[in-house]
Scaffold this active site. Sequence first.
Site, PDB file in Angstrom:
ATOM      1  N   HIS A 101      35.242   9.115  25.378  1.00  0.00           N
ATOM      2  CA  HIS A 101      36.108   9.724  26.387  1.00  0.00           C
ATOM      3  C   HIS A 101      37.027  10.680  25.634  1.00  0.00           C
ATOM      4  O   HIS A 101      37.422  10.390  24.505  1.00  0.00           O
ATOM      5  CB  HIS A 101      37.040   8.709  27.052  1.00  0.00           C
ATOM      6  CG  HIS A 101      36.395   7.571  27.754  1.00  0.00           C
ATOM      7  ND1 HIS A 101      35.979   6.433  27.122  1.00  0.00           N
ATOM      8  CD2 HIS A 101      36.138   7.377  29.081  1.00  0.00           C
ATOM      9  CE1 HIS A 101      35.480   5.594  28.013  1.00  0.00           C
ATOM     10  NE2 HIS A 101      35.558   6.139  29.200  1.00  0.00           N
ATOM     11  N   ASP A 104      39.926   9.110  23.900  1.00  0.00           N
ATOM     12  CA  ASP A 104      39.641   8.205  22.763  1.00  0.00           C
ATOM     13  C   ASP A 104      39.798   8.935  21.437  1.00  0.00           C
ATOM     14  O   ASP A 104      40.167   8.347  20.435  1.00  0.00           O
ATOM     15  CB  ASP A 104      38.184   7.703  22.762  1.00  0.00           C
ATOM     16  CG  ASP A 104      37.780   7.038  24.041  1.00  0.00           C
ATOM     17  OD1 ASP A 104      38.655   6.503  24.734  1.00  0.00           O
ATOM     18  OD2 ASP A 104      36.560   7.051  24.335  1.00  0.00           O
TER      19      ASP A 104
END
Length: 439
Positions: A101, A104
């Site tokens: 993501h 992240d």
Amino acid sequence: MAYFDNIPTVKFEGTGTKNMFAFRHYNPDEIVLGKTMQDQLHFALAFWHTITMDGTDPFGSATMERPWDQEGGSEMDRAHRRVEAFFEIAQKLGVKYYCFHDIDIAPTGETLKDFYANLDEITDHLLEKQNETGIKLLWNTANMFSNPRYMNGVASSNRAEVFAYGAAQVKKGLELSKKLGGENYVFWGGREGYESLLNTDMGLEMDHMAKFFHMAVDYAKSIDHLPVFLLEPKPKEPMKHQYDFDAATAMAFLEKYDLTDYFKLNLETNHAWLAGHTFEHELNTARTFGALGSVDANQGDYLLGWDTDEFPTLVIDITLAMYQILLNGGLNKGGINFDAKVRRTSFKAEDLLLAHIAGMDTYARALKGAAAIIEDKFLSDIVDARYASYKNTEVGRSIENGSATFESLAAYALEHGEEIEMESNHLEYIKSVLNDYLV
Ligand code: XLS
Ligand code: NI
Ligand code: NI
């Protein structure tokens, strides 16, 4: 920077080994059904569970030992160390794909502009590591569920401004996908759903989601990089009702809004269970619609009703899942992404390796078992025999070839209806033989 110098590259050593850091079933070069295990399985590492999870739960604080997070410096310094640690783990395991993501990999900063700049810098680093190691991006996605602005969803939000913010995130995500050569792009609509119908216009929200997806397709085309878009169904959690409840619901949505040319499904074991399905049911549904794209590998707990994201170790479940994947002719551009996290009590960094070894070995066992089921035609013979009346009888052939009508069938039933003799399916015997195929 190296965090796992004390652990050698994980190799196949077979079931006799006492080495914890060895594969007991996953032998990357072993040929199964004409392809290497590595090609059959396309494992991927998830950035979020592998690198950023600290073991916090609603009842307690962090437990994980993550040296790359504990060395100080700025948030960007930490983000760079995380990239190093992540690729080191992937290389030790021989995993060739990864997923992330946006939040992240890079700090979101104060503004969207900061976030874009941070993403640019970190993806330079990711690209460098990809080139150095040959590891590829299976998919990326935008985290559009953590920030409070997304409390009511993104494309299904009541606020147009939030819809716009999400679009800005996905636009960037597609540019990064192009930069990194991403094969797929995932949408998991964690908060695309509703809490109460008392204040919700469901039809309007679904129309908006479809507009959002069409814009994503249009933008991907405009930058000349069209990854396979993947919807990841989940029935609930965090939302009470999620719009992409399960594979069948997601397919109805994609069909209604004319998105099937661009979208397939990314199916996750634990999400299937939350929807009250088995994983193989979801895979089979997607396969039937020609939309099986990729897999998020994990498992739940038979006794708990939430998304525990455990590493897959249940051989029978995964064997039946692998059977569906093989019947699909594999996953094409998709892969098997470990959307799984170590338990909070497995807090050593080395547990990240042990957990992935467990998952990879389970999938390797499943692959061998499912391949044997296919080679022996164990289940396909049973299925063929069960529907044989559609081939072996006049009335069956008339239904298959479209010549039957209610009149012709009623005439048949009036004459022969009382002759029908049903047969036992011997299901317990089948299940018992299935156990012989578990590796
Ligand atoms: C959460 C989802 C998520 C997606 C990617 O339950 O599985 O991790 O895979 O956003
Ligand atoms: Ni999940
Ligand atoms: Ni997932």
